[in-house]
Design a protein around this motif. Structure first.
Motif, PDB file in Angstrom:
ATOM      1  N   ASN A 172       5.040  11.463  -6.985  1.00  0.00           N
ATOM      2  CA  ASN A 172       5.301  11.117  -5.598  1.00  0.00           C
ATOM      3  C   ASN A 172       4.605  11.985  -4.730  1.00  0.00           C
ATOM      4  O   ASN A 172       5.329  12.716  -3.788  1.00  0.00           O
ATOM      5  N   PHE A 207       2.876   2.588 -10.034  1.00  0.00           N
ATOM      6  CA  PHE A 207       3.601   2.435  -8.796  1.00  0.00           C
ATOM      7  C   PHE A 207       5.157   2.398  -9.059  1.00  0.00           C
ATOM      8  O   PHE A 207       5.603   1.734 -10.231  1.00  0.00           O
ATOM      9  N   SER A 261       0.849  -1.446   0.062  1.00  0.00           N
ATOM     10  CA  SER A 261      -0.009  -0.177  -0.130  1.00  0.00           C
ATOM     11  C   SER A 261       0.812   1.403   0.074  1.00  0.00           C
ATOM     12  O   SER A 261       0.764   2.239   0.571  1.00  0.00           O
ATOM     13  N   GLU A 262       2.015   1.107  -0.899  1.00  0.00           N
ATOM     14  CA  GLU A 262       2.624   2.442  -0.760  1.00  0.00           C
ATOM     15  C   GLU A 262       2.056   3.540  -1.557  1.00  0.00           C
ATOM     16  O   GLU A 262       1.063   3.083  -2.451  1.00  0.00           O
TER      17      GLU A 262
END
Lengths: 322, 255, 254
Positions: C66, C30, C2-3
């Motif tokens: 980011n 991702f 879950s980044e």
């Protein structure tokens, strides 16, 4: 841009320097004067080529900065200035300052628009020189009543002596050229050629292209100013013509003649230009026609300029030199 | 009216042509704009001119610098023939004299210019907009390769356009000759003004050139009144302003 | 896992005048992904690409890189943040040598753009890095040749080298195999995969060559007439009827 040690250029420059230093002692005064003018205009042309050959910017307003430098020196002297160092310093800084202000607007535009807007500003400077009679003496120009002397080793060398003037000009010009040499071989120099090659790409790898161009413009303006200062000392005069776009055409012609993709191209172009003038005026008054007749085939058949083509054939298959 | 033609005009016509991408009416600017005077030279057969230019232009096509240098040096030949001084030319009898309007006297010739200029401009515009050849020329200017691909002989075409432009420059010069005196240097000022008019109006646009010329003429005239000796900077101020705000000119398209 | 996504596109839309070219596109990429956007010509891929990479701002929607919002930021600001793009038409510095082409971004990366008194040839570190990159990309032997002398496929590699010189976190490639012959395409596919491993870069491609996409990508997004009609891994996409319809039963089954 070469990344190896350019032995040939270094040898050539040192030889040229040696030869030139000796020349006023062997040549008639007449030629010494011509060589002086060649050096000054050659410096002007090389400063112009920093913009054209390296950064890809065709500026028609460089004469404006040349003139600013000329008037700066003239004004300093007319107000009692007595230091050559100060003269050069003020010519350099005024040229740089003018280029900074004007360049801020000019670098926003590309290609022909850039050329035209530099022309416009150059001519505005011309108008100032021409009309602000109180400051600049108007179209008559500003005479330099006295020229400061060089003081070295306790001896005073008067610059009214053509030999001394030549050697002085040679030293200043050499110093400026050395600076230019270091500049074009530096990372900043690489950035400039990158602008010329593909400014979009450069921007897309994170460069502020506008600012780089402004920096180049300021440096070119500063050097043009120095050349202008030297010129006014040489001529004992600063006139508005120095700022006219017609005068701006000279470094353009010289650069094209000599080759914009070679470091010394513009200097050689200056030499050819003045050399031709001398040769032809001995034959006829209307030397400009012959200049045109000679320049035309040069431009057609030697698009790299004279020096450029020479170098290309001597060092075949090499890429563009600094 | 004995119309004389001047080689020197080719120098500034070239400049205009270059700026306008080869489709520009220089005469329009000159006639509409009560600016500096023109020069003249012997009129010669259009065909001869095309032949001479064909050779020269094909040789120099695309080599702007070479052309400019050549033209300037050729133009300076004039100095040999007519000398460096001024010449005064009178307008033809039919167009000389003055008439009064609102209690001011106004030269007939000027009215003639005011009428003739826009007429020539209109003729040019219609040529390029409405005739077949005009469309062919515009097509070739827009996409040269494509035009060549469908059989248009572009180099000859551009030579013809150049000849046309030069001819118009000559007409402009001839029209302006009675208006101001002749001198070998008069072409120089018009080069810059033509550039400014074309850039301000928008390259490739006839209405633009018209507006640009009017704008320049008006600014210059008012500049003389209000700005005194600084008035010679007016064309350049206009140029710089246009380039900074709207570089493609009043009517130009985004490049 | 879950980044946060490295690239998050939210309801992106762009219209030219009243014509809506792309709308309502939402994508999450991702770190370490190999993502691709496919769509037939005219689907809006280039517009999508340009609005995300800073050519021009989108008329609608947001883009986050980011975690930071980058919607509408111009390209040269995205570069120091780690987002780089390549060009569909090879866009290199033609008259500079290959190694100089790579030195340009390196000079910028190491913030030496205004260093004007030291000789470039003295910057050994930069040269070493440049050679390293050229080596990884596979064109080291052409280092001293002018870039425009190279074959088209090699020029593409120079382009890649330029992009990778700035050590990007995310590289957006616009139709990287356009105009290549099958051998060059193979090479490019392998190269992209290798670079992802060697440099640890995340790649996002836009392509219309299905073969390339299926060979390279792990996450595929399908664009049709300005909208996303499908997303998922290659298997899912292959089986999706909507995708087949969009491509008229043609290249999907390659």
């Amino acid at each position: 841009m070469r990344t190896d040690k350019p032995i040939s250029t270094i040898i050539f420059s040192l030889a040229a320097l040696a030869f030139l230093s000796a020349s006023p002692f062997v040549l008639p005064v007449y030629w010494t004067l011509i060589l002086t003018e060649i050096l000054i205009m050659g410096l002007f042309a090389m400063s112009f080529n920093l913009l054209l050959g390296y950064t890809g910017l065709l500026s028609f307003g460089q004469a404006g900065f040349f003139g600013v430098g000329a008037y700066a020196t003239a004004l300093l002297i007319s107000r009692g200035g007595n230091s050559l160092f100060l003269c050069l310093l003020i010519s350099l800084s005024s040229g740089a300052a003018a280029a900074g202000v004007i360049g801020y607007f000019c670098v926003r535009r590309d290609e022909i628009y850039f050329a035209m807007i530099t022309l416009a500003f150059g001519m505005m400077l011309f108008t100032v020189a021409h009309s602000w009679i109180k400051l600049t003496g108007g179209s008559d120009g500003l005479p330099l009543m006295s020229i400061p002397s060089v003081r070295m080793f306790g001896i005073e060398f008067s610059l009214f002596n053509p030999t001394n003037m030549f050697l002085f000009v040679l030293s200043v010009t050499s110093a400026c050229i050395l600076f230019l040499w270091r500049l074009v071989r530096s990372p900043f120099g690489l950035m400039l050629t990158a602008i010329r090659e593909n400014k979009q790409r450069l921007s897309f790898v994170g460069a502020g292209v506008q600012n780089l161009r402004l920096a180049a413009f300021v440096i070119a303006g500063a050097l043009a100013g120095v050349a202008g200062g030297l010129f006014s000392l040489f001529n004992s005069m600063a006139t508005p013509d120095f700022m006219h776009w017609g005068f701006s055409a000279r470094p353009v012609l010289m650069t094209i003649l000599g080759g914009s993709n070679i470091f010394f191209g513009p200097m050689l172009g200056a030499a050819v230009f003045f050399g031709l003038e001398q040769v032809i005026t001995n034959i006829t008054e209307n030397w400009m026609i012959f200049l045109g007749l000679i320049l035309t085939p040069v431009v057609i058949f030697f698009p790299r300029g004279i020096l450029g083509t020479l170098v290309h054939y001597l060092f075949k298959k090499k890429k563009i030199k600094p | 009216m004995q119309v004389e033609r001047w080689q020197h005009e080719r120098a500034f016509d070239f400049a205009r042509r270059k700026a306008a991408g080869k489709v520009k009416p220089p005469a329009l600017q000159m006639a509409a704009d009560p600016g500096p005077g023109r020069g003249s030279g012997p009129i010669y057969d259009l065909r001869l001119k095309v032949a001479v230019e064909s050779f020269i232009i094909n040789l120099l096509n695309g080599l702007s610098w070479g052309m400019l240098l050549f033209l300037i040096s050729v133009g300076l030949t004039i100095r040999i023939i007519w000398g460096p001084g001024y010449h005064v030319v009178d307008p033809p009898a039919i167009l000389s004299g003055v008439f009064s309007i609102f209690n001011q006297t106004y030269p007939v010739y000027r009215v003639f210019l005011v009428v003739a200029g826009p007429l020539i401009g209109l003729a040019l515009w219609s040529f390029f907009q409405l005739t077949r050849w005009g469309k062919i020329i515009r097509a070739a200017a827009v996409d040269r390769e494509m035009a060549e691909g469908i059989g248009i002989r572009v180099p000859i075409l551009f030579t013809a356009v150049f000849a046309l432009g030069t001819w118009l420059a000559a007409i402009g010069g001839a029209l302006a000759a009675p208006h101001q005196s002749l001198a070998p240097s008069m072409g120089e000022r018009i080069i810059i003004e033509s550039f400014i008019v074309v850039v301000s109006g928008g390259m490739g646009s006839f209405p633009g050139a018209f507006v640009g010329a009017l704008a320049l003429g008006l600014f210059e005239s008012f500049g003389t009144v209000f700005l005194g000796s600084a008035q010679m900077a007016v064309p350049y101020i206009l140029l710089a302003t246009v380039l900074l705000i709207r570089p493609h000119g009043f009517f130009g398209r985004e490049l | 896992m879950s980044e946060a996504p490295i690239l998050k596109i939210e309801n992106l839309g762009h219209s030219y005048g009243r014509y809506m070219v792309i709308h309502d596109i939402s994508i999450e990429v991702f770190s370490g992904d190999m993502a691709a956007l496919i769509g037939p010509n005219g689907a809006g891929k280039t517009t999508f690409y340009n609005t995300v990479t800073g050519r021009f701002p989108p008329t609608r929607g947001r883009v986050y890189f980011n975690g930071q919002e980058i919607t509408g930021l111009p390209a040269h600001k995205l570069v120091p943040m780690g987002l780089l793009r390549s060009f569909q038409i090879t866009n290199i510095f033609p008259n500079l040598t290959v190694i100089e082409n790579v030195l340009v971004p390196l000079v910028l990366h190491y913030r030496k753009g205004y260093s004007f008194l030291r000789a470039l040839s003295g910057e050994k570190k930069l040269y070493r890095k440049a050679e390293e990159i050229l080596d990884k990309v596979g064109i080291l032997e052409s280092a001293d040749r002018p870039a425009n002398e190279l074959a088209y496929g090699d020029k593409r590699l120079v382009e890649m080298a330029i992009v990778l010189a700035r050590n990007p976190k995310l590289v957006m490639l616009d139709e990287p195999t356009a105009g290549m012959n099958p051998e060059e395409t193979e090479r490019t596919i392998r190269l992209i995969k290798e670079l992802a491993i060697r440099f640890g870069t995340t790649f996002f491609l836009t392509e219309h060559d299905m073969k390339v996409v299926f060979a390279v990508a792990k996450q595929i997004y399908v664009l049709h007439q300005g909208e996303l009609i499908a997303q998922g891994d290659p298997e899912t996409i292959r089986a999706d009827p909507k995708v087949r319809e969009a491509y008229l039963g043609g290249s999907v089954n390659d």
